[in-house]
Design a protein around this motif. Structure first.
Motif, PDB file in Angstrom:
ATOM      1  N   PHE A  11     -14.332  73.317 -26.853  1.00 25.99           N
ATOM      2  CA  PHE A  11     -12.877  73.262 -27.013  1.00 25.99           C
ATOM      3  C   PHE A  11     -12.517  72.399 -28.216  1.00 25.99           C
ATOM      4  O   PHE A  11     -11.672  72.761 -29.042  1.00 25.99           O
ATOM      5  CB  PHE A  11     -12.252  72.702 -25.728  1.00 25.99           C
ATOM      6  N   GLN A  12     -13.207  71.273 -28.316  1.00 21.13           N
ATOM      7  CA  GLN A  12     -12.961  70.339 -29.413  1.00 21.13           C
ATOM      8  C   GLN A  12     -13.222  70.971 -30.773  1.00 21.13           C
ATOM      9  O   GLN A  12     -12.505  70.730 -31.723  1.00 21.13           O
ATOM     10  CB  GLN A  12     -13.907  69.168 -29.225  1.00 21.13           C
ATOM     11  N   LYS A  13     -14.280  71.770 -30.818  1.00 25.52           N
ATOM     12  CA  LYS A  13     -14.632  72.415 -32.084  1.00 25.52           C
ATOM     13  C   LYS A  13     -13.689  73.562 -32.415  1.00 25.52           C
ATOM     14  O   LYS A  13     -13.788  74.169 -33.473  1.00 25.52           O
ATOM     15  CB  LYS A  13     -16.064  72.952 -32.010  1.00 25.52           C
ATOM     16  N   GLY A  14     -12.790  73.870 -31.498  1.00 28.53           N
ATOM     17  CA  GLY A  14     -11.846  74.939 -31.746  1.00 28.53           C
ATOM     18  C   GLY A  14     -12.415  76.312 -31.471  1.00 28.53           C
ATOM     19  O   GLY A  14     -11.881  77.325 -31.914  1.00 28.53           O
ATOM     20  N   GLU A  15     -13.502  76.364 -30.743  1.00 30.13           N
ATOM     21  CA  GLU A  15     -14.118  77.661 -30.453  1.00 30.13           C
ATOM     22  C   GLU A  15     -13.406  78.387 -29.315  1.00 30.13           C
ATOM     23  O   GLU A  15     -13.383  79.612 -29.273  1.00 30.13           O
ATOM     24  CB  GLU A  15     -15.594  77.471 -30.068  1.00 30.13           C
ATOM     25  N   ILE A  16     -12.868  77.600 -28.397  1.00 32.56           N
ATOM     26  CA  ILE A  16     -12.190  78.240 -27.271  1.00 32.56           C
ATOM     27  C   ILE A  16     -10.799  77.640 -27.081  1.00 32.56           C
ATOM     28  O   ILE A  16     -10.554  76.497 -27.448  1.00 32.56           O
ATOM     29  CB  ILE A  16     -12.995  78.089 -25.952  1.00 32.56           C
ATOM     30  N   SER A  17      -9.907  78.438 -26.523  1.00 36.86           N
ATOM     31  CA  SER A  17      -8.546  77.968 -26.300  1.00 36.86           C
ATOM     32  C   SER A  17      -8.514  77.107 -25.042  1.00 36.86           C
ATOM     33  O   SER A  17      -9.468  77.069 -24.276  1.00 36.86           O
ATOM     34  CB  SER A  17      -7.611  79.157 -26.119  1.00 36.86           C
ATOM     35  N   ILE A  18      -7.396  76.442 -24.832  1.00 32.97           N
ATOM     36  CA  ILE A  18      -7.292  75.554 -23.681  1.00 32.97           C
ATOM     37  C   ILE A  18      -7.366  76.342 -22.373  1.00 32.97           C
ATOM     38  O   ILE A  18      -7.955  75.890 -21.393  1.00 32.97           O
ATOM     39  CB  ILE A  18      -6.006  74.694 -23.762  1.00 32.97           C
ATOM     40  N   SER A  19      -6.826  77.558 -22.384  1.00 35.67           N
ATOM     41  CA  SER A  19      -6.857  78.316 -21.131  1.00 35.67           C
ATOM     42  C   SER A  19      -8.284  78.743 -20.810  1.00 35.67           C
ATOM     43  O   SER A  19      -8.715  78.727 -19.656  1.00 35.67           O
ATOM     44  CB  SER A  19      -5.935  79.529 -21.198  1.00 35.67           C
ATOM     45  N   LYS A  20      -9.018  79.090 -21.875  1.00 34.90           N
ATOM     46  CA  LYS A  20     -10.429  79.451 -21.682  1.00 34.90           C
ATOM     47  C   LYS A  20     -11.199  78.237 -21.144  1.00 34.90           C
ATOM     48  O   LYS A  20     -12.018  78.370 -20.230  1.00 34.90           O
ATOM     49  CB  LYS A  20     -11.002  79.920 -23.026  1.00 34.90           C
ATOM     50  N   ALA A  21     -10.870  77.073 -21.714  1.00 36.98           N
ATOM     51  CA  ALA A  21     -11.553  75.845 -21.288  1.00 36.98           C
ATOM     52  C   ALA A  21     -11.313  75.592 -19.796  1.00 36.98           C
ATOM     53  O   ALA A  21     -12.240  75.328 -19.044  1.00 36.98           O
ATOM     54  CB  ALA A  21     -11.077  74.656 -22.105  1.00 36.98           C
ATOM     55  N   PHE A  22     -10.051  75.728 -19.387  1.00 38.53           N
ATOM     56  CA  PHE A  22      -9.743  75.492 -17.972  1.00 38.53           C
ATOM     57  C   PHE A  22     -10.423  76.520 -17.076  1.00 38.53           C
ATOM     58  O   PHE A  22     -10.915  76.206 -15.995  1.00 38.53           O
ATOM     59  CB  PHE A  22      -8.228  75.515 -17.748  1.00 38.53           C
ATOM     60  N   ASN A  23     -10.471  77.764 -17.571  1.00 44.09           N
ATOM     61  CA  ASN A  23     -11.151  78.798 -16.785  1.00 44.09           C
ATOM     62  C   ASN A  23     -12.616  78.467 -16.574  1.00 44.09           C
ATOM     63  O   ASN A  23     -13.137  78.580 -15.475  1.00 44.09           O
ATOM     64  CB  ASN A  23     -11.051  80.154 -17.504  1.00 44.09           C
TER      65      ASN A  23
END
Lengths: 309, 200
Positions: A11-23
């Motif tokens: 998430f930090q690297k910007g590879e995934i969005s916040i919603s993806k991170a929460f999922n």
């Protein structure tokens, strides 16, 4: 499965969005509570059926529980020390070293620490070659064959037979090296007489630390030997008459007192096998037989068995 | 010690809430501890006015690093310590600035480590349709609720036109503890204090 840290890193690297991170985080949680079945261990049951060896049974049980939990922890990405240690089994012949090692291969396979329940039993002649360079090759071949299971080296001390020119040392070096290389794939068990094993380990520094688990197999008591013999007949579907039972007890006592048997259970097995052959010879001479005849071992069979043992 | 975490979207008034709560708890000065990037912590002292002046802005993501204050509560003779952590606002999607993404990641990480999560929601960000909450708020709600003790703080109840939203959220999320406050007007903090006392 990825853990929380990895998810947050991505998430930090910007590879995934916040919603993806929460999922992903929610998924990770689900993974955590997902249940893994604790395997039922037939091997342990087999171990328990052995006569005596209470000490060994306890140790193997503890070891199994520990290794199994470490292995399960690994599945959940928890810190673990699930490495199988190599072992030394010391004790007189016929005290159950090979039997226990064989059962251990089943147990380690059942709890998922070894890839197969393969059990390879070797001795010096299988490992040591006849000319320079031959030994390493031969030993490696054996190790490759045993890979994934247990390699059981009987009378391991015979590998170090004094002489510097002896190829045994080459074999030891090869074994030690592959122990490092294939740590998680093979369990090596060195077996032999207690004193010889001890001096073998002492003269080969580096072995002691690598073989962390040392099991000492005590001699069987007379009563245990009697039980073992009875069990051998029972397992083969033979019955001992009361007189035969008494006779076996007396014979074993006598042999033990004369210190003629230090070969323990192996001697008992020989006695039993001879007796079974003698019974067969006796039976075929009869004109008619029934089921009881086919199963019964009488004192005559035993006496002759003992003579030839 | 109670680890209390303030989370929410940008610009819902998380930092303002923290300062007002500190004031309500009787603090004259705020010692703000900053978790710096290199892993070091520094502390800065502010008076309440200074704090509002310097720490609060109507810009999004004005708070970047995790910052926390310690408050001591007296319960009878015993004194208990609460650590209240203020965090970086959580955005939808992928934020273009790496630094902010890092702070957000830390915030999410902090959720699992806290004993109490105060999720600050702007009263304007409540909807009448099925999903009462904004997407990001919804995610925080789903996640934090499973992880730890979770409470929603509905902020900015001084905006009279939106008061109806409070009824909506209470009806939709009927099983969640919801405390309405106005950080600006310093309203509702008696309930927050009561709540925090409960967990301390």
């Amino acid at each position: 499965m990825i853990d929380q840290q990895t998810i947050l890193d991505r998430f930090q690297k910007g590879e995934i969005s916040i919603s993806k991170a929460f999922n992903l985080l929610t998924e990770e949680d689900r993974e955590k509570i997902k249940k893994v079945n604790i395997v039922k261990k037939n091997g342990l049951e087999e171990l328990h059926n052995l006569v005596g060896l209470n000490n060994i049974k306890g140790l193997i049980e503890d070891l199994t529980a520990f290794l199994q939990v470490q292995n399960l922890r690994e599945k959940y990405h928890l810190k673990s020390n699930g490495q199988v240690n190599h072992m030394i089994f010391s004790g007189n012949p016929g005290t159950g070293k090979t039997t226990v090692a064989r059962i251990l291969s089943t147990i380690l396979y059942e709890i998922g620490l070894l890839k197969s329940n393969k059990f390879t039993e070797v001795e010096r002649a299988d490992l040591v070659g006849e000319y320079i360079g031959h030994t390493a090759q031969k030993t490696k071949k054996i190790i490759n064959k045993a890979m994934g299971g247990i390699l059981f080296i009987d009378e391991a001390y015979s590998l170090a037979r004094g002489d510097k020119r002896d190829f045994g040392q080459e074999s030891i070096d090869t074994i030690v090296k592959s122990m490092e290389d294939y740590k998680e794939n093979i369990v090596i068990i060195l077996a032999g007489y207690k004193d010889e094993m001890q001096s073998f380990i002492d003269t080969n520094p580096g072995l002691a630390s690598r073989f962390a688990i040392k099991l000492n197999f005590p001699d069987y008591t007379i009563e245990q030997l009697v039980k073992i013999s009875e069990k051998m007949f029972r397992d083969r579907e033979y019955i001992l008459s009361d007189r035969s039972k008494h006779y076996i007890y007396r014979v074993i006592t006598e042999l033990r007192n004369k210190e003629e048997i230090n070969s323990n259970a192996r001697m008992v097995r020989n006695l039993a096998e001879k007796a079974i052959r003698n019974q067969a010879r006796r039976i075929v001479k009869k004109n008619r037989v029934n089921k009881i005849d086919l199963m019964t071992i009488n004192t005559d069979d035993l006496i002759r068995g003992l003579d030839n043992a | 010690m109670l680890n209390c975490l303030i989370v929410g979207m940008p610009n819902v008034g998380k930092t303002y809430f923290l300062i007002s709560f500190a004031e309500y708890m009787g603090l004259k000065k705020i010692q703000l501890n900053l978790k710096m990037k290199a892993g070091m912590n520094t502390a800065v002292n502010y008076s309440l006015e200074e704090a509002r002046d310097k720490l609060v802005s109507d810009k999004e993501n004005y708070t970047r690093d995790l910052q926390y204050i310690n408050i001591n509560i007296r319960i009878g003779k015993a004194e208990k310590k609460i650590k209240i952590i203020d965090t970086c606002g959580l955005h939808e999607g992928i934020h273009p600035e790496q630094e902010i993404r890092k702070s957000m990641a830390e915030t999410i990480d902090e959720i699992t480590k806290s004993n109490l999560v105060l999720h600050v929601i702007d009263i304007k960000n409540i909807y009448k349709n099925n999903n009462v909450l904004y997407a990001v708020d919804q995610m925080i709600y789903n996640y934090a609720q499973k992880k730890t003790n979770y409470v929603i703080i509905v902020n900015k109840i001084d905006l009279k036109n939106y008061l109806n939203n409070l009824k909506i959220i209470r009806k939709k999320l009927s099983s969640t503890i919801i405390i309405p406050v106005s950080a600006f007007k310093k309203k509702g903090f008696d309930n927050v204090k009561y709540l925090v006392n409960n967990y301390a």
